[in-house]
Write an enzyme that holds these catalytic residues in place. Structure first.
Site, PDB file in Angstrom:
ATOM      1  N   LYS A 107       0.584  -1.736  -0.002  1.00 22.07           N
ATOM      2  CA  LYS A 107       0.029  -0.141  -0.041  1.00 22.07           C
ATOM      3  C   LYS A 107       0.797   1.301  -0.210  1.00 22.07           C
ATOM      4  CE  LYS A 107      -3.999   1.408  -0.371  1.00 22.07           C
ATOM      5  NZ  LYS A 107      -5.780  -0.107  -0.231  1.00 22.07           N
ATOM      6  N   GLY A 219     -20.358   6.302   2.519  1.00 23.13           N
ATOM      7  CA  GLY A 219     -19.777   6.628   1.270  1.00 23.13           C
ATOM      8  C   GLY A 219     -21.026   6.790   0.138  1.00 23.13           C
ATOM      9  N   GLY A 221     -17.833   7.302  -3.043  1.00 21.14           N
ATOM     10  CA  GLY A 221     -17.186   7.705  -4.416  1.00 21.14           C
ATOM     11  C   GLY A 221     -17.755   6.170  -5.205  1.00 21.14           C
ATOM     12  N   ASN A 222     -15.920   6.030  -5.691  1.00 22.22           N
ATOM     13  CA  ASN A 222     -16.456   4.797  -7.161  1.00 22.22           C
ATOM     14  C   ASN A 222     -16.792   3.793  -6.632  1.00 22.22           C
ATOM     15  OD1 ASN A 222     -13.825   2.997  -7.889  1.00 22.22           O
ATOM     16  ND2 ASN A 222     -15.019   4.264  -9.348  1.00 22.22           N
TER      17      ASN A 222
END
Ligand code: GLU
Length: 428
Positions: A107, A219, A221-222
């Site tokens: 990451k 959320g 987002g994507n």
């Protein structure tokens, strides 16, 4: 007592230790798995638009590369820390192992807030990140991808810088690229769709039909957007979504009793998933507090924002109607809150299984990029569904056989696969 101040890396290590104990792993294996193999921290100097220089802090952590090259996203976030990246890299190792793709876990991140950066400044951060680490990542070593507040354009800037440094074409260096430049069909949809493939399988086990269920999502987002799209296509109704309001510096939830309209909300959403509050109110949405998403009387909750959201402070707000939680985000539930979810008898699809569709499609992208031959969207979705469904079924069968919760079953499968690879290589 609350767990708000919990450290995600300590939580990830505790989870790893507990399963290592159950598996009876040798001391060396435990010591090896509970720490990253390698980590990099560096400064990225950027010439800002106002003429001043600014130094950004960047990270890459390679937790375990026993099963293959490291794989994992790069997050741009103002509150990023090395410990968050360490935890996320460890979760990537388990994620790749649970869906049985031949990759390890990594990451990366940069402490920054893209909301406040021009496109040119974002490009300089992306190129600067690659310049600092270009010798320690690569198509057969460690392959980055998008994550929180990073996107396809940024991946392309990073690829371009990597290719300039190494003097060749290496489309397999990074995934989540634009389709026009070596990206895979379906990568954009993959994480959200993958969440819903696992939801579909879990609903079968719970004897529920998607069209008779409702959901609340944290959320926008994507991950959340494509999860909502596929869930709606299956007939499910999303009544609430929440998102971060950059101007107000707080989260808001958007509620519509008869179900939110994804397309109309997308028209009033910024590239980072922020919904314009006033326009949403005009469209008839009730604006509720940031935590309200978790309190809804729905069948399914999908936390698809950040880590540390279902905590001892919020877990008791979950309605008795909730039967299933699918963790779209990485690490949304703290270990203490997870114990309470078990007591409540809620079926949890753990993060590193539920959201593994992204990295699975990244693996497909890497394969396509390395052979420079690309599949159709249907082929990608077909392969993705197959991989996610078979991973879900393996975990669920193991959980039933050993009388485990899904998270413990998924960890047991993933950690034993990684431990075996380390042993086979003679590392432990
Ligand atoms: N950032 C995504 C994750 O957390 C995808 C990683 C990747 O595609 O490599 O799984």
């Amino acid at each position: 007592m609350n767990d708000k101040a919990y450290n995600p890396f300590e939580a990830a290590q505790t989870q790893c230790d507990e399963i290592a104990e159950v598996l009876g792993l040798e001391t060396a294996t435990r010591d090896f798995l509970r720490e990253p193999m390698r980590e990099y921290q560096f400064s990225i100097p950027v010439h800002m638009d106002d003429g001043k220089m600014k130094i950004f802090r960047g990270f890459r952590v390679q937790h375990n590369l026993a099963r293959g090259p490291g794989k994992g996203g790069i997050r741009f976030h103002p509150q990023e820390t090395i410990d968050t990246i360490r935890a996320l890299s460890m979760w990537m190792t388990w994620k790749c192992a649970v869906v049985d793709i031949p990759l390890g876990g990594s990451k990366g991140g940069v402490i920054c807030d893209p909301h406040n950066l021009s496109a040119r400044e974002q490009e300089q951060i992306c190129r600067g990140w690659v310049r600092q680490i270009a010798r320690d990542v690569g198509p057969y070593l460690d392959v980055p991808a998008p994550d929180v507040m990073t996107n396809a354009q940024m991946m392309l800037w990073m690829l371009d810088e990597f290719e300039a440094i190494h003097g060749g074409k290496y489309p397999g260096f990074i995934t989540g690229k634009p389709i026009s430049v070596g990206g895979s069909q379906g990568r954009k949809e993959a994480t959200g769709y993958g969440v819903i493939f696992t939801v579909r399988e879990a609903l079968k086990e719970l004897n529920l039909k998607p069209e008779n269920t409702s959901t609340s999502v944290q959320g926008f987002g994507n991950v959340a957007q494509f999860a909502i799209q596929l869930y709606n296509q299956m007939g499910g109704k999303v009544v609430c979504v929440s998102c971060w309001d950059q101007k107000e510096n707080q989260a808001n939830s958007f509620y519509k009793k008869d179900g939110i309209d994804l397309d109309e909300l997308l028209k009033i959403t910024d590239p980072f998933g922020g919904i314009e509050k006033d326009k949403a109110r005009d469209l008839g949405y009730e604006i509720l507090s940031g935590d309200a998403w978790i309190e809804q009387d729905v069948d399914i909750l999908i936390p698809a924002a950040l880590e540390n959201q279902i905590t001892t402070d919020t877990v008791d707000k979950i309605s008795k109607s909730v039967k299933l939680i699918a963790e779209g985000a990485n690490g949304p539930t703290t270990p203490k809150a997870d114990k309470i979810l078990k007591e409540k008898g809620i079926f949890v699809i753990p993060d590193f299984l539920a959201n593994a569709g992204g990295v699975t499609c990244s693996y497909f992208e890497q394969v396509q990029s390395n052979m420079n031959y690309y599949w159709s969207k249907d082929e990608v979705f077909g392969k993705l569904d197959e991989k996610m469904t078979s991973a879900f079924i393996s975990v669920s069968e193991f959980a039933q056989k050993r009388k485990l919760h899904m998270r413990d079953a998924a960890y047991t499968i993933a950690i034993s696969r990684v431990a075996q690879a380390c042993r086979d290589r003679g590392w432990v």
